[in-house]
Design a protein around this motif. Structure first.
Motif, PDB file in Angstrom:
ATOM      1  N   LEU A  81      -1.450  -9.975   2.105  1.00 50.31           N
ATOM      2  CA  LEU A  81      -0.743  -8.913   2.813  1.00 50.31           C
ATOM      3  C   LEU A  81       0.269  -8.231   1.897  1.00 50.31           C
ATOM      4  N   GLY A  82       0.931  -9.003   1.035  1.00 54.97           N
ATOM      5  CA  GLY A  82       1.899  -8.415   0.121  1.00 54.97           C
ATOM      6  C   GLY A  82       1.261  -7.444  -0.856  1.00 54.97           C
ATOM      7  N   VAL A  83       0.130  -7.837  -1.427  1.00 58.67           N
ATOM      8  CA  VAL A  83      -0.579  -6.939  -2.350  1.00 58.67           C
ATOM      9  C   VAL A  83      -1.036  -5.683  -1.606  1.00 58.67           C
ATOM     10  N   ALA A  84      -1.542  -5.859  -0.388  1.00 52.68           N
ATOM     11  CA  ALA A  84      -1.984  -4.710   0.404  1.00 52.68           C
ATOM     12  C   ALA A  84      -0.823  -3.755   0.671  1.00 52.68           C
ATOM     13  N   ARG A  85       0.337  -4.301   0.974  1.00 51.65           N
ATOM     14  CA  ARG A  85       1.509  -3.447   1.228  1.00 51.65           C
ATOM     15  C   ARG A  85       1.922  -2.689  -0.035  1.00 51.65           C
ATOM     16  N   GLY A  86       1.895  -3.382  -1.167  1.00 57.33           N
ATOM     17  CA  GLY A  86       2.248  -2.722  -2.414  1.00 57.33           C
ATOM     18  C   GLY A  86       1.316  -1.574  -2.738  1.00 57.33           C
ATOM     19  N   LEU A  87       0.014  -1.777  -2.537  1.00 56.75           N
ATOM     20  CA  LEU A  87      -0.960  -0.724  -2.814  1.00 56.75           C
ATOM     21  C   LEU A  87      -0.856   0.420  -1.807  1.00 56.75           C
ATOM     22  N   ALA A  88      -0.620   0.096  -0.536  1.00 57.72           N
ATOM     23  CA  ALA A  88      -0.455   1.155   0.469  1.00 57.72           C
ATOM     24  C   ALA A  88       0.750   2.023   0.120  1.00 57.72           C
ATOM     25  N   TYR A  89       1.800   1.395  -0.392  1.00 58.99           N
ATOM     26  CA  TYR A  89       2.983   2.138  -0.827  1.00 58.99           C
ATOM     27  C   TYR A  89       2.633   3.093  -1.967  1.00 58.99           C
ATOM     28  N   LEU A  90       1.902   2.606  -2.967  1.00 55.95           N
ATOM     29  CA  LEU A  90       1.521   3.444  -4.106  1.00 55.95           C
ATOM     30  C   LEU A  90       0.600   4.588  -3.681  1.00 55.95           C
ATOM     31  N   HIS A  91      -0.342   4.284  -2.817  1.00 56.28           N
ATOM     32  CA  HIS A  91      -1.369   5.262  -2.449  1.00 56.28           C
ATOM     33  C   HIS A  91      -0.893   6.317  -1.462  1.00 56.28           C
ATOM     34  N   GLU A  92       0.003   5.929  -0.559  1.00 52.90           N
ATOM     35  CA  GLU A  92       0.266   6.807   0.581  1.00 52.90           C
ATOM     36  C   GLU A  92       1.740   7.129   0.825  1.00 52.90           C
ATOM     37  N   GLU A  93       2.641   6.289   0.363  1.00 55.78           N
ATOM     38  CA  GLU A  93       4.056   6.526   0.634  1.00 55.78           C
ATOM     39  C   GLU A  93       4.770   7.226  -0.513  1.00 55.78           C
TER      40      GLU A  93
END
Length: 375
Positions: A157-169
């Protein structure tokens, strides 16, 4: 020291131009007050002269050392050597600084500063007590850490959150390009930190894709990117899917046995899924006391992320919601994965798909990042 001051003290004019140009943004940013330009002598003292006893990792362009700064902070110092002809090492150095001085997220590694000394470039990070996910997952009992289900869940979940931040936030959006177990660092609490941004690319003006030379690590490499160089955020999604399967199974991305030869984890997971035996993929070291429904969901999300057709892969924010069960995936159709299983396929317009997989590769790391994490 402000990051703008780093230009005159740290970089050549070529590097300065690259930093200003990447992303089209000013060098000065909200996190710059935390960025330090270190002297070579300071880093040399901190690492005991870059001694072998302080060495904690080896990358494609240099080594990583544990260091103790004068203020008592423990750091990891990555030393890169620049290739004069290709300038490889320099580009990755600039990219890492440009990216990480603009980002702040609990699941991204923290860059503390830099140093330039002759042909060597140094990047200084917060020290991660538990090194990399690859070392813990694949290091056996020698690392002294056994990952239970809850730890694997939290890391995923942590890796997913980090990537979602890079990709979309983040604006503009960022594609990492080399998501793999050795580039996920773990702190003392096993919180994952995405590291090694030397290959990252910034998407300007809401671009849907950009064309680049192919870079990354075989086994994690999305097939459409490998054969065309067309970079989208979905190539990180593919790599995350492979990583997720790796976390749940505890198996290497590529394995070799006498009976089957080289076997890819993506291939194995697909075959187990098709045989309706999906829980066979769960690492036996997890034990019997784990939530089977959640494990099945995580494996299915991994397979959704590695589908051959990039358009069918979920965006990272959606994949995260699938993992947390905020989006129900019961009954969702999963199509076969894509895989580049031969270096000759890269940028030659060929691909290997399932159920047939006859191509072989010489090694997992045949196509690797010029900057690896300190694993």
């Amino acid at each position: 020291m402000k990051f703008t001051s780093c230009f005159s003290n740290c970089f050549s004019s070529a590097s300065e131009t690259a930093i200003i140009d990447i992303g089209g943004r000013e060098a000065e940013g909200e996190n710059d007050q935390n960025f330090t330009v270190f002297s070579y002598s300071e880093l040399k003292v901190a690492t005991h002269g870059f001694s072998a006893s302080n060495k904690i990792g080896e990358g494609a362009f240099g080594s990583v050392y544990k260091g103790l700064l004068r203020n008592g902070s423990i750091v990891a110092v990555k030393m890169l050597s620049v290739e004069p002809e290709s300038m490889r090492g320099e580009r990755e150095f600039v990219s890492e600084i440009t990216t990480l001085t603009k980002l702040k997220h609990e699941n991204l590694v923290t860059l503390k500063g830099c140093c330039v000394n002759g042909a060597n470039r140094f990047l200084v990070y917060n020290y991660m007590e538990n090194n990399s996910l690859a070392q813990i997952l694949l290091g056996g009992e020698t690392n002294g850490i056994k990952l239970g289900w809850e730890a694997r869940r939290a890391i995923s979940l942590g890796v997913a959150r980090g990537l979602a931040y890079l990709h979309e936030e983040v604006e503009p959006h960022i594609v990492h390009r080399d998501i793999k177990a050795s580039n996920i660092l773990l702190d003392q609490n096993l919180m994952p930190k995405v590291s090694d941004f030397g290959l990252s690319r910034i998407f300007r003006d809401n671009a849907s894709h950009i064309s680049t030379h192919v870079a990354g690590t075989l086994g994690y490499l999305a097939p459409e990117y490998a054969i065309s160089g067309r970079l989208t955020r979905k190539i990180d999604v593919y790599s995350f899917g492979v990583l997720l399967l790796e976390i749940i199974s505890g198996q290497t991305v590529v394995n070799f046995d006498l009976e089957h030869g080289e076997r890819y984890l993506v291939q194995k997971a697909w075959e187990i899924y098709r045989a309706n035996s999906i829980l066979q993929l769960v690492d036996p070291t997890v034990g019997m006391n784990y939530p089977e429904e959640e494990a099945i969901r995580f494996i299915k999300v991994g397979l959704l992320c590695v589908q051959e057709t990039a358009g069918l892969r979920p965006e990272m924010s959606k994949a995260l919601k699938m993992l947390t069960n905020d989006i129900d995936i019961e009954g969702v159709q999963i199509s076969q994965p894509g895989l580049v299983a031969d270096l000759m396929n890269i940028k030659l317009g060929q691909k290997t798909t399932f159920p047939s997989l006859s191509s072989k590769v010489s090694s997992l790391e045949s196509t690797h990042s010029p900057l690896s994490s300190y694993s």
